[in-house]
Design an enzyme around this catalytic site. Sequence first.
Site, PDB file in Angstrom:
ATOM      1  N   CYS A  25      54.382  31.478  25.771  1.00 41.54           N
ATOM      2  CA  CYS A  25      52.956  31.628  26.070  1.00 41.54           C
ATOM      3  C   CYS A  25      52.053  30.780  25.178  1.00 41.54           C
ATOM      4  O   CYS A  25      52.125  30.842  23.945  1.00 41.54           O
ATOM      5  CB  CYS A  25      52.564  33.097  25.957  1.00 41.54           C
ATOM      6  SG  CYS A  25      50.870  33.388  26.498  1.00 41.54           S
ATOM      7  N   CYS A  46      55.244  35.931  22.185  1.00 45.55           N
ATOM      8  CA  CYS A  46      55.978  35.527  23.399  1.00 45.55           C
ATOM      9  C   CYS A  46      56.166  34.003  23.376  1.00 45.55           C
ATOM     10  O   CYS A  46      55.177  33.259  23.389  1.00 45.55           O
ATOM     11  CB  CYS A  46      55.211  35.965  24.642  1.00 45.55           C
ATOM     12  SG  CYS A  46      54.632  37.677  24.542  1.00 45.55           S
ATOM     13  N   ARG A  85      56.385  38.233  44.687  1.00 46.16           N
ATOM     14  CA  ARG A  85      55.372  37.171  44.569  1.00 46.16           C
ATOM     15  C   ARG A  85      55.905  35.898  43.936  1.00 46.16           C
ATOM     16  O   ARG A  85      56.472  35.918  42.839  1.00 46.16           O
ATOM     17  CB  ARG A  85      54.176  37.681  43.739  1.00 46.16           C
ATOM     18  CG  ARG A  85      53.110  36.588  43.518  1.00 46.16           C
ATOM     19  CD  ARG A  85      51.826  37.092  42.874  1.00 46.16           C
ATOM     20  NE  ARG A  85      51.325  38.224  43.598  1.00 46.16           N
ATOM     21  CZ  ARG A  85      51.302  39.465  43.119  1.00 46.16           C
ATOM     22  NH1 ARG A  85      51.695  39.692  41.899  1.00 46.16           N
ATOM     23  NH2 ARG A  85      50.870  40.458  43.848  1.00 46.16           N
ATOM     24  N   CYS A  88      43.417  43.908  40.152  1.00 47.79           N
ATOM     25  CA  CYS A  88      44.637  44.015  39.339  1.00 47.79           C
ATOM     26  C   CYS A  88      44.243  43.624  37.926  1.00 47.79           C
ATOM     27  O   CYS A  88      43.390  42.751  37.744  1.00 47.79           O
ATOM     28  CB  CYS A  88      45.711  43.070  39.871  1.00 47.79           C
ATOM     29  SG  CYS A  88      47.212  43.059  38.848  1.00 47.79           S
ATOM     30  N   CYS A 136      43.419  39.201  40.046  1.00 49.64           N
ATOM     31  CA  CYS A 136      44.167  39.700  38.894  1.00 49.64           C
ATOM     32  C   CYS A 136      43.493  39.190  37.622  1.00 49.64           C
ATOM     33  O   CYS A 136      43.375  37.980  37.415  1.00 49.64           O
ATOM     34  CB  CYS A 136      45.614  39.222  38.968  1.00 49.64           C
ATOM     35  SG  CYS A 136      46.575  39.750  37.538  1.00 49.64           S
ATOM     36  N   CYS A 178      52.788  46.417  39.192  1.00 54.26           N
ATOM     37  CA  CYS A 178      53.200  45.033  39.431  1.00 54.26           C
ATOM     38  C   CYS A 178      54.048  44.637  38.236  1.00 54.26           C
ATOM     39  O   CYS A 178      53.546  44.592  37.111  1.00 54.26           O
ATOM     40  CB  CYS A 178      51.959  44.143  39.544  1.00 54.26           C
ATOM     41  SG  CYS A 178      52.346  42.393  39.628  1.00 54.26           S
ATOM     42  N   CYS A 212      46.213  35.570  20.861  1.00 52.51           N
ATOM     43  CA  CYS A 212      46.935  36.828  21.057  1.00 52.51           C
ATOM     44  C   CYS A 212      47.931  37.030  19.913  1.00 52.51           C
ATOM     45  O   CYS A 212      48.668  36.106  19.563  1.00 52.51           O
ATOM     46  CB  CYS A 212      47.680  36.803  22.396  1.00 52.51           C
ATOM     47  SG  CYS A 212      48.609  38.317  22.686  1.00 52.51           S
TER      48      CYS A 212
HETATM   49  N1  SAM Z   1      48.834  39.722  27.461  1.00 54.87           N
HETATM   50  C1  SAM Z   1      49.290  40.534  28.505  1.00 54.87           C
HETATM   51  C2  SAM Z   1      50.782  40.770  28.435  1.00 54.87           C
HETATM   52  O1  SAM Z   1      51.524  39.837  28.167  1.00 54.87           O
HETATM   53  O2  SAM Z   1      51.205  41.899  28.647  1.00 54.87           O
HETATM   54  C3  SAM Z   1      48.937  40.022  29.886  1.00 54.87           C
HETATM   55  C4  SAM Z   1      48.896  38.544  30.203  1.00 54.87           C
HETATM   56  S1  SAM Z   1      50.443  37.661  30.158  1.00 54.87           S
HETATM   57  C5  SAM Z   1      49.921  35.998  30.205  1.00 54.87           C
HETATM   58  C6  SAM Z   1      51.207  38.023  31.710  1.00 54.87           C
HETATM   59  C7  SAM Z   1      52.536  37.409  32.039  1.00 54.87           C
HETATM   60  O3  SAM Z   1      52.374  36.034  32.350  1.00 54.87           O
HETATM   61  C8  SAM Z   1      53.626  37.416  31.009  1.00 54.87           C
HETATM   62  O4  SAM Z   1      54.272  38.650  30.900  1.00 54.87           O
HETATM   63  C9  SAM Z   1      54.574  36.357  31.540  1.00 54.87           C
HETATM   64  O5  SAM Z   1      55.537  36.941  32.406  1.00 54.87           O
HETATM   65  C10 SAM Z   1      53.653  35.420  32.331  1.00 54.87           C
HETATM   66  N2  SAM Z   1      53.555  34.093  31.695  1.00 54.87           N
HETATM   67  C11 SAM Z   1      52.829  33.785  30.593  1.00 54.87           C
HETATM   68  N3  SAM Z   1      52.990  32.484  30.252  1.00 54.87           N
HETATM   69  C12 SAM Z   1      53.850  31.952  31.163  1.00 54.87           C
HETATM   70  C13 SAM Z   1      54.420  30.646  31.335  1.00 54.87           C
HETATM   71  N4  SAM Z   1      54.164  29.647  30.496  1.00 54.87           N
HETATM   72  N5  SAM Z   1      55.251  30.453  32.387  1.00 54.87           N
HETATM   73  C14 SAM Z   1      55.530  31.472  33.227  1.00 54.87           C
HETATM   74  N6  SAM Z   1      55.025  32.717  33.105  1.00 54.87           N
HETATM   75  C15 SAM Z   1      54.196  32.966  32.079  1.00 54.87           C
HETATM   76  C1  DTB Z   2      52.398  37.140  36.203  1.00 53.77           C
HETATM   77  O1  DTB Z   2      53.533  37.632  36.349  1.00 53.77           O
HETATM   78  N1  DTB Z   2      52.106  35.843  36.209  1.00 53.77           N
HETATM   79  C2  DTB Z   2      50.710  35.597  35.968  1.00 53.77           C
HETATM   80  C3  DTB Z   2      50.136  37.036  35.925  1.00 53.77           C
HETATM   81  N2  DTB Z   2      51.313  37.855  35.994  1.00 53.77           N
HETATM   82  C4  DTB Z   2      49.198  37.428  34.903  1.00 53.77           C
HETATM   83  C5  DTB Z   2      50.450  34.731  34.764  1.00 53.77           C
HETATM   84  C6  DTB Z   2      51.065  33.374  34.877  1.00 53.77           C
HETATM   85  C7  DTB Z   2      50.695  32.591  33.662  1.00 53.77           C
HETATM   86  C8  DTB Z   2      51.180  31.182  33.739  1.00 53.77           C
HETATM   87  C9  DTB Z   2      50.921  30.399  32.524  1.00 53.77           C
HETATM   88  C10 DTB Z   2      49.470  30.194  32.198  1.00 53.77           C
HETATM   89  O2  DTB Z   2      48.662  29.773  33.052  1.00 53.77           O
HETATM   90  O3  DTB Z   2      49.129  30.409  31.021  1.00 53.77           O
HETATM   91 FE1  SF4 Z   3      49.917  37.594  24.411  1.00 54.71          FE
HETATM   92 FE2  SF4 Z   3      50.789  35.668  25.983  1.00 54.71          FE
HETATM   93 FE3  SF4 Z   3      52.464  37.531  25.166  1.00 54.71          FE
HETATM   94 FE4  SF4 Z   3      50.519  38.177  26.926  1.00 54.71          FE
HETATM   95  S1  SF4 Z   3      52.236  36.781  27.270  1.00 54.71           S
HETATM   96  S2  SF4 Z   3      51.143  39.308  25.094  1.00 54.71           S
HETATM   97  S3  SF4 Z   3      48.897  36.781  26.233  1.00 54.71           S
HETATM   98  S4  SF4 Z   3      51.416  36.019  23.847  1.00 54.71           S
END
Ligand code: SAM
Ligand code: DTB
Ligand code: SF4
Length: 335
Positions: free
Chosen positions: A75, A72, A278, A143, A112, A203, A68
């Site tokens: 992530c 973030c 949630r 979702c 989702c 959401c 990606c």
């Molecule tokens: N890429 C899209 C975006 O970020 O808009 C959708 C997927 S992203 C993984 C969705 C959400 O997962 C993020 O906004 C974040 O709040 C959560 N998330 C991602 N990595 C995480 C982590 N290591 N621990 C907790 N929450 C996480």
């Molecule tokens: C949200 O708020 N939490 C979910 C979903 N929306 C997409 C993602 C959690 C991701 C946790 C870290 C991972 O598994 O990469």
């Molecule tokens: Fe990309 Fe992860 Fe950020 Fe979603 S949370 S935009 S997958 S870097």
Amino acid sequence: MNAVTTTPTDAHDDAATPRHDWTREEVLALFNLPFNDLMFQAQTVHRATFDPNQVQRSSLVNIKSGACPEDCKYCSQSVRSKSKLKVEPLMPIEEVRAAAQKAKDAGASRLCMGAAWRKLKDRDLETMVGMIKAVHETGLQSCMTLGMLTAEQAAALREAGLDYYNHNVDTSREYYGEVITTRTYDDRLETLAAVRQAGIKVCSGGIIGMGESRDDRAGMIQTLATLPTHPDSVPINMLVPVEGTALADTGTPLGIDAIEFVRTIAVARITMPRSVVRLSAGRHAMDEATQALAFLAGANSMFYGEDLLTTKNSAVGRDNALMDKLGISGVDSRL
Ligand code: SAM
Ligand code: DTB
Ligand code: SF4
């Protein structure tokens, strides 16, 4: 508004009527209440709208993993992360259907679908529509979380029947720049507006335990609770510190104390009385007592199934045992 499962009594009416003018001071004052007072208020508000012994369950599937372009810092799917992660192309629709069927058989009511994208590209719209249809054919709600959306894309997803769109504000406006620099807080609010205006259920929540202050947690909740319509669903993620991500590797003091986590749930419940709150990422690291307190504080949804997107979730057997112990049942269509 979510369905009202019990008739609010007069005494509860005020507390359960959504307000959209919360100030930061008011939200912080809730955080600062003695714990028992906060829990009593949260449980009172919760019971005015919801059955306190029902929890909605959503399962997650990663339809496009890794690489990606966003930065973030939490992530593992960011190109900037050094996490050992398999980059996968877009999942075939039949695999999504199989994931939905598996989630349904396990007891979930919604699937989702998450993609490691900055934004949805028009060329992928048709596949998204196919995925939504495949999920609905199993009887589950749908979702998606695909990054930023335009108003036209949101309308097309709505047309395809998408039930919910997840897009988190992640943290307070002030702390946001410490976590993400490749898109702005206002970009996120714009996508939320596009989703809302298209008539898709919103959401939106965030992550706690990223080194932010209580004031930042209050700021995040204030942002959500002052949206023109409260999100239908509010995911509260506890950071999963993944090795190789910037946050896990830079020495920022991470994590959050269990009582502060429960306080955050309670404040979300009180300020957004009709929203489903949630328990999201990080539940695998929580003991049963913390989760029980979180349900008491007004959480009424959780991610359910062995996997989140790239990390492990709390095991289904463990969750079923906890629900049994607490006398909590799963609910489908009403939440
Ligand atoms: N890429 C899209 C975006 O970020 O808009 C959708 C997927 S992203 C993984 C969705 C959400 O997962 C993020 O906004 C974040 O709040 C959560 N998330 C991602 N990595 C995480 C982590 N290591 N621990 C907790 N929450 C996480
Ligand atoms: C949200 O708020 N939490 C979910 C979903 N929306 C997409 C993602 C959690 C991701 C946790 C870290 C991972 O598994 O990469
Ligand atoms: Fe990309 Fe992860 Fe950020 Fe979603 S949370 S935009 S997958 S870097």
